[in-house]
Scaffold this motif. Structure first.
Motif, short mmCIF file in Angstrom:
data_model
loop_
_atom_site.label_atom_id
_atom_site.label_comp_id
_atom_site.label_asym_id
_atom_site.label_seq_id
_atom_site.Cartn_x
_atom_site.Cartn_y
_atom_site.Cartn_z
N LYS A 7 0.85 -1.19 0.00
CA LYS A 7 0.00 0.00 0.00
C LYS A 7 0.89 1.24 0.00
O LYS A 7 1.95 1.26 0.62
N LEU A 8 0.43 2.28 -0.70
CA LEU A 8 1.14 3.55 -0.68
C LEU A 8 1.02 4.18 0.69
O LEU A 8 -0.03 4.10 1.34
N CYS A 9 2.09 4.83 1.13
CA CYS A 9 2.07 5.55 2.40
C CYS A 9 1.89 7.03 2.06
O CYS A 9 2.82 7.68 1.57
N VAL A 10 0.71 7.54 2.29
CA VAL A 10 0.38 8.92 1.93
C VAL A 10 0.48 9.79 3.18
O VAL A 10 -0.01 9.43 4.24
N GLY A 11 1.13 10.94 3.04
CA GLY A 11 1.24 11.87 4.16
C GLY A 11 2.56 11.77 4.91
O GLY A 11 2.84 12.60 5.76
N CYS A 12 3.36 10.77 4.62
CA CYS A 12 4.68 10.61 5.22
C CYS A 12 5.69 10.40 4.09
O CYS A 12 5.43 9.61 3.19
N ASP A 13 6.83 11.07 4.19
CA ASP A 13 7.85 10.93 3.17
C ASP A 13 8.92 9.91 3.54
O ASP A 13 9.66 9.45 2.69
N THR A 14 9.02 9.59 4.84
CA THR A 14 10.06 8.67 5.30
C THR A 14 9.47 7.69 6.32
O THR A 14 8.41 7.94 6.90
N VAL A 15 10.20 6.62 6.54
CA VAL A 15 9.79 5.64 7.56
C VAL A 15 9.79 6.32 8.94
O VAL A 15 8.90 6.09 9.75
N GLU A 16 10.77 7.17 9.18
CA GLU A 16 10.86 7.86 10.47
C GLU A 16 9.62 8.72 10.73
O GLU A 16 9.11 8.75 11.85
N GLU A 17 9.13 9.40 9.70
CA GLU A 17 7.91 10.21 9.85
C GLU A 17 6.72 9.33 10.19
O GLU A 17 5.90 9.70 11.03
N LEU A 18 6.62 8.18 9.55
CA LEU A 18 5.52 7.26 9.83
C LEU A 18 5.56 6.78 11.28
O LEU A 18 4.55 6.80 11.97
N VAL A 19 6.74 6.38 11.74
CA VAL A 19 6.89 5.90 13.12
C VAL A 19 6.58 7.02 14.11
O VAL A 19 5.88 6.80 15.11
N GLU A 20 7.06 8.22 13.84
CA GLU A 20 6.80 9.36 14.73
C GLU A 20 5.31 9.70 14.76
O GLU A 20 4.74 9.96 15.82
N TRP A 21 4.68 9.71 13.59
CA TRP A 21 3.24 10.00 13.53
C TRP A 21 2.46 9.00 14.37
O TRP A 21 1.58 9.36 15.13
N GLN A 22 2.78 7.73 14.22
CA GLN A 22 2.07 6.69 14.95
C GLN A 22 2.31 6.82 16.46
O GLN A 22 1.39 6.64 17.25
N ALA A 23 3.53 7.14 16.86
CA ALA A 23 3.87 7.26 18.28
C ALA A 23 3.16 8.43 18.94
O ALA A 23 2.83 8.37 20.13
N ASN A 24 2.87 9.48 18.17
CA ASN A 24 2.28 10.69 18.74
C ASN A 24 0.77 10.79 18.59
O ASN A 24 0.17 11.76 19.03
N ARG A 25 0.14 9.80 17.97
CA ARG A 25 -1.30 9.92 17.75
C ARG A 25 -2.08 9.58 19.02
O ARG A 25 -1.58 8.90 19.90
N GLU A 26 -3.27 10.08 19.10
CA GLU A 26 -4.17 9.80 20.23
C GLU A 26 -5.42 9.14 19.69
O GLU A 26 -5.92 9.55 18.66
N PRO A 27 -6.01 8.17 20.30
CA PRO A 27 -5.49 7.48 21.47
C PRO A 27 -4.44 6.46 21.06
O PRO A 27 -4.45 5.96 19.93
N ALA A 28 -3.54 6.18 21.98
CA ALA A 28 -2.50 5.18 21.72
C ALA A 28 -3.16 3.81 21.60
O ALA A 28 -4.23 3.57 22.15
N GLY A 29 -2.55 2.93 20.90
CA GLY A 29 -3.10 1.59 20.71
C GLY A 29 -2.40 0.90 19.58
O GLY A 29 -1.37 1.37 19.10
N PRO A 30 -2.94 -0.21 19.12
CA PRO A 30 -2.28 -0.93 18.03
C PRO A 30 -2.32 -0.14 16.73
O PRO A 30 -3.17 0.72 16.55
N TRP A 31 -1.38 -0.43 15.86
CA TRP A 31 -1.37 0.18 14.54
C TRP A 31 -2.48 -0.45 13.73
O TRP A 31 -2.51 -1.66 13.57
N ILE A 32 -3.39 0.36 13.24
CA ILE A 32 -4.48 -0.14 12.40
C ILE A 32 -4.50 0.64 11.09
O ILE A 32 -4.58 1.86 11.10
N MET A 33 -4.39 -0.09 10.00
CA MET A 33 -4.49 0.50 8.68
C MET A 33 -5.92 0.24 8.20
O MET A 33 -6.38 -0.89 8.19
#
Length: 135
Positions: A7-33
């Motif tokens: 799947k295309l990753c839209v809204g993030c240009d790097t893996v680091e951005e994706l990991v940071e976005w997921q870590a900072n989202r509310e509410p915390a929980g499992p990664w769900i696509m």
């Protein structure tokens, strides 16, 4: 043979951005696509599969698929793919743009990169090398 999803990753240009976005989202929980269509081969994906992510035309990472569930009913039905929070970097592999998601056969999946290698190349340099065809 393993079956994966890509799947295309839209809204993030790097893996680091994706990991940071997921870590900072509310509410915390499992990664769900979330996606519209539930894969017909969901059982195969859960058994052996990973979600490979495409950033700006290049596959850069994968996450193991833990569950595939359909939520809602009728026109409101959607698919939720629960992912392992660990993003595994893979050998950068070019991939053309597409809509939605696609199956990716195990034989076509890029191999994992070694973790913690002393000679790990910075992501920006790796991108530049790919662009000129040197990697």
């Amino acid at each position: 043979m393993a079956l994966h999803m890509i799947k295309l990753c839209v809204g993030c240009d790097t893996v680091e951005e994706l990991v940071e976005w997921q870590a900072n989202r509310e509410p915390a929980g499992p990664w769900i696509m979330r996606t519209r269509q539930t894969p017909k081969r969901a059982a195969e994906l859960v058994e052996t599969g990973s979600l490979f992510r495409v950033f700006k035309g290049v596959i850069l990472c994968r996450q193991k698929i833990l569950a595939v569930d359909t939520v809602g009913e009728g026109v409101n039905a959607r698919c939720e793919v629960t992912l392992d929070p660990d993003c595994v970097r893979v050998a950068p592999t070019p991939r053309r743009a597409f809509q939605g998601w696609r199956y990716l056969e195990g034989k076509d999946a890029p191999p994992d990169l070694e973790r913690g290698a002393d000679g790990e190349i910075p992501p920006e340099l790796a991108r530049q090398l790919r662009e000129v065809g040197a990697w």
